[in-house]
Write an enzyme that holds these catalytic residues in place. Structure first.
Site, mmCIF file in Angstrom:
data_model
loop_
_atom_site.group_PDB
_atom_site.id
_atom_site.type_symbol
_atom_site.label_atom_id
_atom_site.label_comp_id
_atom_site.label_asym_id
_atom_site.label_seq_id
_atom_site.Cartn_x
_atom_site.Cartn_y
_atom_site.Cartn_z
ATOM 1 N N ASP A 81 2.689 -2.722 8.229
ATOM 2 C CA ASP A 81 1.677 -2.665 7.251
ATOM 3 C C ASP A 81 0.711 -1.626 7.537
ATOM 4 O O ASP A 81 0.472 -1.295 8.842
ATOM 5 C CB ASP A 81 0.973 -4.112 7.299
ATOM 6 N N LYS A 102 -8.250 -5.171 6.430
ATOM 7 C CA LYS A 102 -7.020 -4.966 5.290
ATOM 8 C C LYS A 102 -7.505 -5.687 3.904
ATOM 9 O O LYS A 102 -8.524 -6.074 3.783
ATOM 10 C CB LYS A 102 -5.921 -5.580 5.899
ATOM 11 N N GLY A 103 -6.761 -5.286 3.011
ATOM 12 C CA GLY A 103 -6.812 -6.005 1.657
ATOM 13 C C GLY A 103 -7.712 -5.063 0.777
ATOM 14 O O GLY A 103 -8.104 -5.671 -0.665
ATOM 15 N N GLU A 137 -0.260 -10.695 3.522
ATOM 16 C CA GLU A 137 -0.045 -9.592 4.632
ATOM 17 C C GLU A 137 -0.471 -10.541 6.152
ATOM 18 O O GLU A 137 0.009 -10.168 7.018
ATOM 19 C CB GLU A 137 -0.990 -8.461 4.475
ATOM 20 N N GLY A 169 0.768 -1.247 0.078
ATOM 21 C CA GLY A 169 0.117 0.036 0.001
ATOM 22 C C GLY A 169 0.816 1.247 0.036
ATOM 23 O O GLY A 169 2.033 1.182 0.004
ATOM 24 N N THR A 176 1.190 3.895 2.258
ATOM 25 C CA THR A 176 1.519 4.242 3.499
ATOM 26 C C THR A 176 3.115 3.253 3.638
ATOM 27 O O THR A 176 3.989 3.776 4.023
ATOM 28 C CB THR A 176 0.854 4.037 4.550
HETATM 29 C C1 5RP Z 1 -3.465 -3.898 1.005
HETATM 30 C C2 5RP Z 1 -3.640 -3.304 2.408
HETATM 31 C C3 5RP Z 1 -2.972 -1.861 2.548
HETATM 32 O O1 5RP Z 1 -2.473 -2.115 3.847
HETATM 33 C C4 5RP Z 1 -4.196 -1.065 2.888
HETATM 34 O O2 5RP Z 1 -5.197 -1.132 1.704
HETATM 35 C C5 5RP Z 1 -3.744 0.318 3.250
HETATM 36 O O3 5RP Z 1 -3.308 0.920 2.083
HETATM 37 P P1 5RP Z 1 -2.803 2.589 1.942
HETATM 38 O O4 5RP Z 1 -1.850 2.587 3.107
HETATM 39 O O5 5RP Z 1 -2.260 3.097 0.435
HETATM 40 O O6 5RP Z 1 -3.941 3.398 2.428
HETATM 41 O O7 5RP Z 1 -4.300 -3.920 3.225
HETATM 42 O O8 5RP Z 1 -3.905 -5.257 0.680
#
Ligand code: 5RP
Length: 224
Positions: free
Chosen positions: A80, A93-94, A102, A26, A28
């Site tokens: 994560d 998540k996901g 993950e 993702g 972040t």
């Molecule tokens: C991917 C995830 C990511 O951790 C989640 O979508 C957060 O992403 P971002 O930091 O872009 O908001 O679970 O499967």
């Protein structure tokens, strides 16, 4: 102000020379990887990474992280992002489609640290739950999700016709359950449907701490 960058940089400081780190996916986590890459270059440290997606594998490689396998190592720390964080620190998540690896990597780590901006905080979980499904089972799994009170939708790809195909070659159902009162119970029920590979609910017992980037630029650490 880039809040994701601030929180990514903050957690990159926690990594020590020689650590094996589980690397989530993702936007972040991308900031975390870039900040780690800067430390690797400027401090001449060695960091081993177990990535959870092609996205984080490619970015880790281009930032000097040495890729190792979960078959040989368990990470000291997994870092994560999350799509939603409830008051009890359970997660959804996901939404990037990588929740299966993950969850495996987070579960195998001695410590699981989550990095989010404050927009992800919620009193309880109510975002849609991604469920990774073996393709031939998709219709039967949709029926079972409905019988659990969910409204499943097959995730459609962008810039490709048809559904999203995950890094593992499967499909994703995005399931609306409204407010989820008992996240762990729902997670267990979803995973018991034949054809389901993994769902995106991460029960709070998996989470050690959540670093939250605030609009003010401060980073707050939430613990249970
Ligand atoms: C991917 C995830 C990511 O951790 C989640 O979508 C957060 O992403 P971002 O930091 O872009 O908001 O679970 O499967």
């Amino acid at each position: 102000m880039n809040i994701k960058k601030i929180v990514g940089e903050r957690v990159a400081k926690e990594v020590r020379d020689g650590d094996v780190v589980g690397i989530g996916s993702g936007s972040t986590v991308a900031e975390f990887i870039k900040a780690l890459g800067k430390r690797i270059e400027s401090e001449n440290i060695t960091v081993y990474g177990i990535p959870t997606s092609y996205q984080s594998k490619i970015l880790s490689l281009t930032n000097g992280i040495k890729i190792v396998s979960l078959m040989e190592h368990s990470p000291e720390l997994a870092v994560d992002g999350a799509d939603q964080v409830a008051n009890d620190l359970s997660l959804i998540k996901g939404h990037g489609g990588a929740h299966t690896m993950e969850k495996i990597v987070a579960f195998s780590a001695s410590r699981f640290t989550v990095i989010v901006d404050e927009s992800k905080l919620s009193e309880s979980l109510d975002a849609y739950v991604p469920v990774e499904v073996i393709p031939d089972a998709i219709m039967q799994v949709m029926e079972e999700v409905r019988s659990l009170g969910g409204d499943p939708r097959i995730r459609e790809a962008e810039r490709k016709v048809g559904p999203v195909v995950t890094d593992n070659g499967n499909l994703i159902l995005d399931c609306d359950f409204g407010i989820i009162r008992e996240p762990e119970k729902l997670s267990v029920r979803l995973d018991s449907i034949p054809g389901v590979v993994e769902n995106g609910i991460f029960p709070s017992r998996m989470v050690d701490e959540v670093y939250v980037g605030r609009g003010s630029g401060k980073v707050e650490v939430l613990k249970k």
